[in-house]
Design a protein around this motif. Structure first.
Motif, PDB file in Angstrom:
ATOM      1  N   GLY A   1      10.482  44.323  25.182  1.00 45.25           N
ATOM      2  CA  GLY A   1       9.270  43.784  25.814  1.00 45.25           C
ATOM      3  C   GLY A   1       8.038  44.131  25.010  1.00 45.25           C
ATOM      4  O   GLY A   1       7.005  44.510  25.566  1.00 45.25           O
ATOM      5  N   GLY A   2       8.129  44.004  23.679  1.00 47.93           N
ATOM      6  CA  GLY A   2       6.947  44.134  22.821  1.00 47.93           C
ATOM      7  C   GLY A   2       6.271  42.767  22.721  1.00 47.93           C
ATOM      8  O   GLY A   2       6.513  41.872  23.540  1.00 47.93           O
ATOM      9  N   LEU A   3       5.433  42.612  21.696  1.00 50.99           N
ATOM     10  CA  LEU A   3       4.698  41.358  21.518  1.00 50.99           C
ATOM     11  C   LEU A   3       5.667  40.178  21.419  1.00 50.99           C
ATOM     12  O   LEU A   3       5.497  39.145  22.084  1.00 50.99           O
ATOM     13  N   SER A   4       6.702  40.341  20.612  1.00 50.28           N
ATOM     14  CA  SER A   4       7.619  39.232  20.378  1.00 50.28           C
ATOM     15  C   SER A   4       8.368  38.853  21.658  1.00 50.28           C
ATOM     16  O   SER A   4       8.465  37.668  22.004  1.00 50.28           O
ATOM     17  N   GLY A   5       8.876  39.855  22.368  1.00 44.91           N
ATOM     18  CA  GLY A   5       9.625  39.590  23.598  1.00 44.91           C
ATOM     19  C   GLY A   5       8.764  38.899  24.646  1.00 44.91           C
ATOM     20  O   GLY A   5       9.198  37.945  25.304  1.00 44.91           O
ATOM     21  N   LEU A   6       7.528  39.354  24.780  1.00 42.40           N
ATOM     22  CA  LEU A   6       6.660  38.770  25.812  1.00 42.40           C
ATOM     23  C   LEU A   6       6.193  37.364  25.417  1.00 42.40           C
ATOM     24  O   LEU A   6       6.047  36.487  26.274  1.00 42.40           O
ATOM     25  N   VAL A   7       5.994  37.129  24.125  1.00 44.41           N
ATOM     26  CA  VAL A   7       5.661  35.761  23.689  1.00 44.41           C
ATOM     27  C   VAL A   7       6.872  34.854  23.941  1.00 44.41           C
ATOM     28  O   VAL A   7       6.735  33.744  24.467  1.00 44.41           O
ATOM     29  N   GLY A   8       8.061  35.344  23.611  1.00 45.21           N
ATOM     30  CA  GLY A   8       9.283  34.550  23.860  1.00 45.21           C
ATOM     31  C   GLY A   8       9.385  34.183  25.329  1.00 45.21           C
ATOM     32  O   GLY A   8       9.651  33.027  25.683  1.00 45.21           O
ATOM     33  N   ALA A   9       9.134  35.144  26.208  1.00 49.22           N
ATOM     34  CA  ALA A   9       9.220  34.892  27.657  1.00 49.22           C
ATOM     35  C   ALA A   9       8.212  33.825  28.070  1.00 49.22           C
ATOM     36  O   ALA A   9       8.528  32.905  28.827  1.00 49.22           O
TER      37      ALA A   9
ATOM     38  N   SER B   1       2.327  40.769  13.160  1.00 52.50           N
ATOM     39  CA  SER B   1       2.271  39.968  14.386  1.00 52.50           C
ATOM     40  C   SER B   1       2.476  38.489  14.085  1.00 52.50           C
ATOM     41  O   SER B   1       2.952  37.735  14.935  1.00 52.50           O
ATOM     42  N   GLU B   2       2.107  38.071  12.884  1.00 48.54           N
ATOM     43  CA  GLU B   2       2.323  36.672  12.524  1.00 48.54           C
ATOM     44  C   GLU B   2       3.800  36.310  12.682  1.00 48.54           C
ATOM     45  O   GLU B   2       4.154  35.270  13.224  1.00 48.54           O
ATOM     46  N   ALA B   3       4.661  37.201  12.226  1.00 41.25           N
ATOM     47  CA  ALA B   3       6.109  36.946  12.308  1.00 41.25           C
ATOM     48  C   ALA B   3       6.623  37.195  13.721  1.00 41.25           C
ATOM     49  O   ALA B   3       7.461  36.445  14.233  1.00 41.25           O
ATOM     50  N   ALA B   4       6.123  38.262  14.363  1.00 41.87           N
ATOM     51  CA  ALA B   4       6.607  38.604  15.708  1.00 41.87           C
ATOM     52  C   ALA B   4       6.375  37.438  16.670  1.00 41.87           C
ATOM     53  O   ALA B   4       7.244  37.084  17.473  1.00 41.87           O
ATOM     54  N   VAL B   5       5.192  36.825  16.554  1.00 37.84           N
ATOM     55  CA  VAL B   5       4.824  35.757  17.485  1.00 37.84           C
ATOM     56  C   VAL B   5       5.503  34.437  17.102  1.00 37.84           C
ATOM     57  O   VAL B   5       6.101  33.757  17.942  1.00 37.84           O
ATOM     58  N   SER B   6       5.459  34.075  15.817  1.00 34.99           N
ATOM     59  CA  SER B   6       6.011  32.766  15.436  1.00 34.99           C
ATOM     60  C   SER B   6       7.530  32.747  15.591  1.00 34.99           C
ATOM     61  O   SER B   6       8.102  31.743  16.016  1.00 34.99           O
ATOM     62  N   SER B   7       8.187  33.871  15.309  1.00 37.56           N
ATOM     63  CA  SER B   7       9.656  33.887  15.442  1.00 37.56           C
ATOM     64  C   SER B   7      10.056  33.805  16.916  1.00 37.56           C
ATOM     65  O   SER B   7      11.086  33.217  17.256  1.00 37.56           O
ATOM     66  N   ALA B   8       9.229  34.368  17.806  1.00 35.86           N
ATOM     67  CA  ALA B   8       9.538  34.287  19.241  1.00 35.86           C
ATOM     68  C   ALA B   8       9.423  32.840  19.706  1.00 35.86           C
ATOM     69  O   ALA B   8      10.264  32.340  20.464  1.00 35.86           O
ATOM     70  N   GLN B   9       8.385  32.156  19.220  1.00 36.23           N
ATOM     71  CA  GLN B   9       8.238  30.746  19.609  1.00 36.23           C
ATOM     72  C   GLN B   9       9.428  29.929  19.086  1.00 36.23           C
ATOM     73  O   GLN B   9       9.995  29.111  19.808  1.00 36.23           O
ATOM     74  N   GLN B  10       9.820  30.194  17.840  1.00 36.02           N
ATOM     75  CA  GLN B  10      10.968  29.477  17.251  1.00 36.02           C
ATOM     76  C   GLN B  10      12.242  29.703  18.060  1.00 36.02           C
ATOM     77  O   GLN B  10      13.012  28.786  18.316  1.00 36.02           O
ATOM     78  N   ALA B  11      12.452  30.970  18.456  1.00 33.75           N
ATOM     79  CA  ALA B  11      13.661  31.302  19.221  1.00 33.75           C
ATOM     80  C   ALA B  11      13.651  30.553  20.555  1.00 33.75           C
ATOM     81  O   ALA B  11      14.663  29.971  20.971  1.00 33.75           O
ATOM     82  N   ALA B  12      12.491  30.542  21.222  1.00 31.89           N
ATOM     83  CA  ALA B  12      12.395  29.851  22.520  1.00 31.89           C
ATOM     84  C   ALA B  12      12.647  28.354  22.356  1.00 31.89           C
ATOM     85  O   ALA B  12      13.398  27.747  23.134  1.00 31.89           O
TER      86      ALA B  12
END
Ligand SMILES: Cc1cc2nc3c(=O)[nH]c(=O)nc-3n(C[C@H](O)[C@H](O)[C@H](O)COP(=O)(O)OP(=O)(O)OC[C@H]3O[C@@H](n4cnc5c(N)ncnc54)[C@H](O)[C@@H]3O)c2cc1C
Length: 429
Positions: free
Chosen positions: A12-20, A409-420
């Motif tokens: 539930g870091g930046l990436s997890g919460l963006v994915g959610a 954060s550029e990768a954490a956020v964009s990769s979460a969007q890609q995964a979703a």
């Protein structure tokens, strides 16, 4: 029968919460599992003696993909951009930094010929087509840009500033120059720290039906292959078992391999186990006042050190006069850290810039060895990442190490969007 989730997000870091948040429109059932007591991971902000400390210096790229995705998700990002300029420090000698027009023409760090080379180097950063340098290290790129050692040294410092990576002979020029371009468009320091972003992401996910659990660690991921689909059995540290059709894992690469155990495909095993994190040491400081209010930013030239006052541009304390600043040391891969001596080095660097700062200290925190990015982006990683990611159907990877083209954060956020997006497409088909 136990519930089967459509998606479980591990972390539930930046990436997890963006994915959610990216999944909230999809009608899929989503559970986020976080091992810490608090959500936010490395993007959280701690309140110490009522002073807000990010985990070291955190700046969001104004023109970056992360900011744009966060805004699409309705996250409000308030804060200001630090002024370009400040100091370069070599040993104890201070020079104007050539990061704004006045600095370029007045700095004594360059002679006139070097000034011209420096301007050309800045233009080169902006004009470089990053695909054309994917086989080069950052050092090779820097050496190709200018023959002047002084210009090269400042370019290397700028690369460290933009990426936290301190291994120019090994890191990918493509990734570093991509981040440098983003930094040159400016950054913002966020009011309330990065926690303001985390809190909004957390609340929005909850309001749209995402379930969250904190203080629970995923121990094992067991893929259950069938002809039609793959499902997963997730085991928590408390022995509980959770069933899901899709997983977004946002943990680091070694943690992921541990969770997959013998089910980790060999293409992942070899590559992920070799990945080295980007590390640093941070001294986060709150003062009642700055001994010299005109000194807001400095970079070490040969010593890999950083200093920046964040509270001038972001609200980080109940008392608007209080000062929150960060002093930071970029560590090389495998660098051994003797905590006491690194702390002293950071304190002395601060003393050089702000003599007498100790008498105004409210509180401070020193972290000797922290992971800034889970992967040092090496030349050649791009292809290996592309080929190892889709190895287990239904298992999606996000986080700051999983993007071939970016980090932090550029990768954490964009990769979460890609995964979703990947999951939504899979579930529709
Ligand atoms: C000193 C410092 C300075 C930085 N400065 C910047 C900056 O200026 N700009 C920028 O863009 N980025 C910066 N970063 C990087 C940025 O903070 C990270 O890239 C980003 O927060 C990573 O988010 P993440 O979700 O990928 O990973 P994390 O934040 O690490 O989140 C992963 C989460 O997964 C949880 N987890 C791990 N294993 C398990 C498990 N088995 N079960 C359940 N949960 C698990 C962890 O507890 C964690 O909360 C900085 C980082 C540091 C440390």
């Amino acid at each position: 029968m136990a519930k089967q989730w459509d998606v479980v997000i591990i972390g539930g870091g930046l990436s997890g919460l963006v994915g959610a948040n990216c999944l909230t429109q999809s009608q899929l059932s989503v559970l986020v599992i976080e091992k810490g007591k608090k959500f936010g991971g490395r993007a959280r902000t701690d309140s110490i003696n009522n002073q807000l400390f990010n985990i070291g210096p955190h700046a969001l790229y104004k023109k970056g993909e992360a900011k744009s995705i966060l805004e699409q998700l309705g996250i409000e990002l308030h804060g200001k951009s630090p002024k370009l300029g400040g100091l370069l420090i070599d040993e104890k000698v201070k020079y104007s930094a050539p990061f704004n027009p006045i600095g370029v023409f007045t700095t004594c760090f360059f002679n006139w010929k070097e000034r011209m080379q420096w301007i050309k180097a800045l233009v080169k950063i902006l004009n470089t087509k990053t695909d054309s340098i994917s086989q080069q290290s950052f050092l090779q790129w820097v050496e190709g840009v200018s023959s002047s050692k002084s210009v090269q040294t400042v370019l290397l410092s700028l690369g460290r500033l933009a990426t936290y990576c301190h291994a120019p002979a090994h890191v990918s020029a493509k990734v570093i120059v991509t981040q440098l371009k983003a930094v040159m468009s400016g950054v913002i320091y966020l009011d309330g720290g990065w926690q303001s972003m985390i809190d909004q992401l957390y609340n929005k996910a909850l309001m749209k039906g995402t379930e969250v659990r904190s203080h629970q660690t995923v121990k094992q991921i067991l893929p259950m292959f069938s002809e039609k689909d793959t499902a997963f059995d997730i085991t928590l540290a408390n022995g509980e078992s959770i069933s899901t059709r899709n997983i977004i894992s946002t943990t680091g690469p070694r943690e992921l391999l541990k969770m997959l155990g013998e089910y980790a495909p060999s293409v992942m095993k070899d590559f992920f186990a070799q990945m080295e994190p980007v590390k640093g040491a941070t001294l986060d400081v709150a003062l009642t006042k700055l001994p010299d209010p005109s000194k807001l930013f400095a970079l070490g030239i040969h010593a890999p050190l950083y200093y920046s006052v964040h509270s001038t541009y972001a609200q980080l304390s109940e008392h608007s006069n209080n000062v929150i600043l960060h002093v930071y040391k970029y560590l090389q891969p495998d660098e051994l850290v003797e905590a006491k001596s690194v702390q002293l080095e950071l304190e002395q660097f601060l003393e050089t810039i702000q003599p007498g700062w100790k008498q105004y200290e409210i509180t401070s925190r020193f972290i000797p060895y922290i992971t800034v990015n889970e992967r040092l982006p090496l030349v050649g990683d791009e292809l290996r990442l592309e080929s190892s990611k889709p190895a287990v159907p239904g298992l999606y990877l996000s986080g700051d190490w999983t993007s071939p083209y970016s980090i932090l954060s550029e990768a954490a956020v964009s990769s979460a969007q890609q995964a979703a997006i990947g999951i939504i497409q899979k579930e529709k088909s």
